[in-house]
Design an enzyme around this catalytic site. Structure first.
Site, PDB file in Angstrom:
ATOM      1  N   SER A 164       0.873  -1.177   0.000  1.00  0.00           N
ATOM      2  CA  SER A 164       0.000   0.000   0.000  1.00  0.00           C
ATOM      3  C   SER A 164       0.905   1.221   0.000  1.00  0.00           C
ATOM      4  O   SER A 164       2.109   1.113   0.231  1.00  0.00           O
ATOM      5  CB  SER A 164      -0.924  -0.032   1.219  1.00  0.00           C
ATOM      6  N   TYR A 197       0.472  -0.131  10.899  1.00  0.00           N
ATOM      7  CA  TYR A 197       0.075  -0.580   9.560  1.00  0.00           C
ATOM      8  C   TYR A 197       0.990   0.050   8.505  1.00  0.00           C
ATOM      9  O   TYR A 197       1.496  -0.634   7.606  1.00  0.00           O
ATOM     10  CB  TYR A 197      -1.382  -0.204   9.302  1.00  0.00           C
TER      11      TYR A 197
END
Lengths: 531, 275
Positions: free
Chosen positions: B148, B161
């Site tokens: 990501s 994350y």
């Protein structure tokens, strides 16, 4: 370290698992002796296919890939240099990356002939005595190819090679019209479906026969042989007349290993280095070095890279490494060697790689930015050489005592040598280029290297064998003179470099010496006293 | 120097894909898309009931549910051993499993932070390590790490994350550095699927079934040239190159083409949106 391996008294410890150690170990193991391969590099994975890099710097990364980890230091024509040679360190050794050429030398490479005097007066073992061992080595490495039409020796009876590609057929025809005698090169390749002609890199399909696939792996499969990889031999120890043990380091742990017989096969540079580093009160100049001969007479081949365009009208059928000629092997009383296709078309990448190699050895090497510039001539070359085949011509190097391996005073582990080009070598090189150019007139040809190019992968001669202990390190059985249980079976034993890739000669000689060692063990010969 | 591929796309019939985090969201969509293209799938997840739902959504096709916590290295090693013994050697691995906890750094404990890394980064490391055993033996394989862009501009409260996703991209590069020249047919790529309409994404995000078509197309493409490539949704992200290199490439007409994934069109079931 595995305690059983350390405690065990092996029949034979083989130092170095390349083509010399691998063929030796396989022959010994198949004939019932227990064998421990002690290998500096890793066992590796048999699906690897990396090229042998001469630019990757990191020693850790080099070692994992089976490349000799450190730079080689050399004084060449008086100039200090440091570079990564095309030298392997791992199971298979340098042969994991080789082009699989396995050819017999010529009779004059070994014997003194009336019309072709030998530089050393001839090897202590004759061409005829070697013949059966060449045959055994050809079987071991499953060699295929055609007999050289110029040869007066009996046909070696090799396996049939695959059919010639159309462009190679055309080139064969036009060579023949010029009165030349091309033949299918002798190669240890199985040509399995999907064969990628793994020349210069490892073969992931067990298709190329090398020190690993034809030597170490079959040896291990007998159940008689074991491999201690990532294991550095620090020294060979013993008295004046026998080796008692070797000192090793593996993963930072020290150990001693013992055997009845020791075989050194660490390569033309590595083996003399280890002997020179094995100093002791009994051997103040290094093990086996009574007469200051260890490391001397270092030879390499010169490689002349030659682009040959097919005669007009013929189109390239893609890379192939099929054609070889021995028309220039010996000419006008001069020793040269074989001319062989190297298995690549003149592609852009290959020429960049090659020119970069030249650049690294040129006087411009300190100006790193200039290296990018080699891309421009490479691009032009790719356009020009679009469909040329690249051939490598071997020029035999002759033994000179002052060309030698040396112990590096700062780092005894480093490979360091001293080499000067003999004036006669320059002269022969000029003659060679002239003769080849002339014989190939009609074909468009171009030599790709301007400077003489030493083939570091073909180092040899540093522990030559002979009958006289005053002029040789090894006896005719490749045993160190005066030492009962130490043999050498890599390219170091060769008194002359011959005109052909040394691989088959190394393997044939290793099998010959293996049979001698097996005979001694079977007779329980007195020199085999347990340690 | 890496030679170009001698082979082209993988045949689905001989492929065996492992998809982690296959119980919901993108992982479920990837598993279903694989099965639609005839590839047998082993789906990893922590919730067996959800995994079985995934499997039941692909009637007739083979999706094998396997309850595994990818953060547990030993459990992952055992799971791969079981796959090899009962189904076959995995040829494709998609490291998709991830957790996305939202916590202010001042409120979360270091243990909680590292637990997220253990699943997102650790799971990728554990599964890649286990899958590589047979891939190295075969000399070929395919690993897609789902990344990501969270690391470039971390959202507040998503530190763990963001770190894990940035680390995943670096992990792909490190794998290529270790394996690329030795095993050029083990092809590792990073894939950013975009913001999806899943539990982890946004309600107006992309239908995961659409993203899954790209992901599976990418996983079934195994040209050596893709080793180390990064894909943003369906388009390859080219590395920034120096002016000199661009000039040289221009001169030599060697600039690498930008790849676009072009999966075969088929009817997309509309039950794949937010669940």
């Amino acid at each position: 370290m595995n305690a059983d391996i350390i405690r065990r008294q092996w029949d034979v410890i083989v130092i170095g698992a390349g083509i010399g150690g691998g063929s030796m170990g396989r022959r010994l193991a198949e004939r019932g002796l227990s064998v421990l391969f002690v290998e500096k590099g890793p066992f590796g994975h048999d699906t690897e296919e990396q090229y042998l890099s001469t630019t990757l710097e990191d020693p850790f990364a080099r070692k994992i890939r089976g490349f000799w980890p450190k730079r080689v230091a050399a004084t060449i024509d008086g100039r200090e240099m440091s570079f990564f040679g095309a030298i392997g360190a791992g199971v298979g050794g340098t042969s994991s990356f080789y082009a699989a050429t396995l050819e017999r030398p010529e009779r004059h490479d070994i014997d003194e002939l009336e019309d072709r005097p030998h530089p050393t007066g001839g090897w202590p073992v004759s061409y005829d005595a070697y013949r059966p061992y060449y045959g055994l080595a050809e079987q071991m490495f499953e060699v295929c190819g055609e007999a050289d039409p110029l040869s007066e020796e009996p046909d070696p009876g090799l396996r049939s090679p695959p059919p010639l590609a159309a462009d190679d057929r055309d080139m064969t025809e036009s060579f023949r019209r010029k009165g030349l005698n091309p033949y299918y090169v002798h190669m240890g390749v199985r040509f399995v479906p999907g064969c990628q002609l793994c020349f210069g890199h490892k073969c992931p399909r067990r298709c190329k026969l090398d020190g690993r696939t034809a030597g170490v792996e079959p040896a291990v499969r007998t159940g008689q042989a074991f491999v201690l990889d990532n294991c550095d031999v620090q020294a060979i120890r013993g008295t004046r007349d026998r080796v008692s043990h070797i000192e090793v380091i593996r993963h930072g742990e020290r150990a001693t290993l013992k055997a009845r017989t020791y075989v050194l096969a660490g390569g033309g540079l590595g083996s003399p280095r280890l002997l020179l580093a094995s100093k002791s009160p009994e051997w103040p100049n290094g093990f086996g070095n009574s007469n200051d001969l260890v490391g001397r007479n270092l030879m390499f081949h010169l490689t002349e890279m030659l682009a040959i365009w097919p005669a007009s009208g013929s189109r390239s059928s893609g890379p192939s490494k099929a054609l070889a000629l021995r028309d220039f092997y010996f000419r006008n009383g001069m020793r040269f060697g074989a001319l062989q296709a190297i298995g690549v078309d003149a592609s852009y990448g290959m020429i960049v790689h090659y020119l970069n190699g030249l650049y690294d050895r040129s006087i411009f090497r300190r100006i790193r930015a200039g290296r990018e510039l080699t891309r421009i001539p490479a691009f032009i070359a790719a356009r020009m050489f679009g469909n040329a085949k690249i051939f490598a011509g071997i020029i035999e190097d002759l033994p000179y005592s002052e060309n030698r391996m040396l112990l590096d005073p700062e780092d005894p582990e480093r490979l360091r040598f001293h080499y000067s080009f003999a004036p006669e070598l320059h002269h022969r090189r000029r003659q060679y280029r002239r003769i080849v150019k002339k014989a190939l007139s009609g074909h468009r040809t171009a030599f790709l290297n301007m400077q003489p190019d030493l083939n570091l992968a073909h180092s040899c001669g540093t522990l030559r064998f002979g009958n006289d202990p005053a002029t040789s390190v090894l006896d005719a059985n490749c045993r160190v003179h005066g030492v009962r249980n130490l043999y050498v079976t890599d390219s170091s034993f060769m008194p002359t470099s011959t005109g052909i890739n040394p691989s088959l000669t190394i393997a044939a000689n290793a099998i010959r010496v293996a049979d001698h060692i097996v005979a001694l063990h079977k007779q329980r010969a007195p020199e085999l006293i347990d340690g | 120097m890496i030679r170009p591929s001698t082979r082209t796309a993988t045949s689905p019939e001989t492929s065996l894909a492992v998809v982690t985090g296959a119980s919901v969201g993108l992982g479920r969509a990837l598993a279903l898309e694989f099965s639609r293209r005839g590839v047998t799938v082993v789906g990893f997840g922590r919730n067996l009931a959800d995994l079985e739902t995934t499997a039941s959504m692909a009637p007739g096709a083979r999706i094998v549910p396997m309850q595994v916590d990818v953060g547990d290295a030993d459990a992952v090693a055992l799971a791969f051993q079981e796959i090899r013994e009962t189904v076959g050697d995995p040829t494709i691995l998609i490291n998709n499993a991830a957790v996305h906890p939202r916590r202010d750094f001042l409120d979360e404990t270091p243990h909680e932070f590292m637990a997220c890394l253990a699943v997102n980064l650790g799971g990728t490391v554990n599964c890649s390590h286990a899958a590589l055993k047979s891939m190295v033996r075969a000399g070929r394989g395919r690993i897609v790490n789902v990344g990501s862009f969270a690391d470039l501009a971390p959202l507040p409260g998503a530190g763990a994350y963001s770190v894990s996703k940035g680390a995943t991209r670096i992990f792909s590069r490190a794998l290529v550095a270790d394996l690329g020249d030795r095993f050029p047919d083990i092809v590792v790529t990073t894939w950013m699927p975009g913001i999806l309409a899943t539990r982890m994404g946004l309600p107006d995000g992309l239908d995961p079934a659409v993203a899954a078509r790209w992901g599976v197309e990418l996983a079934l493409s195994n040209e050596r040239e893709l080793n180390g490539a990064v894909f943003d949704r369906d388009v390859q992200v080219l590395e920034p190159r120096s002016l000199k290199r661009r000039v040289v490439e221009k001169l030599l007409r060697r600039s690498a083409p930008q790849r676009r994934l072009d999966p075969p069109i088929h009817e997309t079931p509309n039950d794949m949106a937010v669940q």
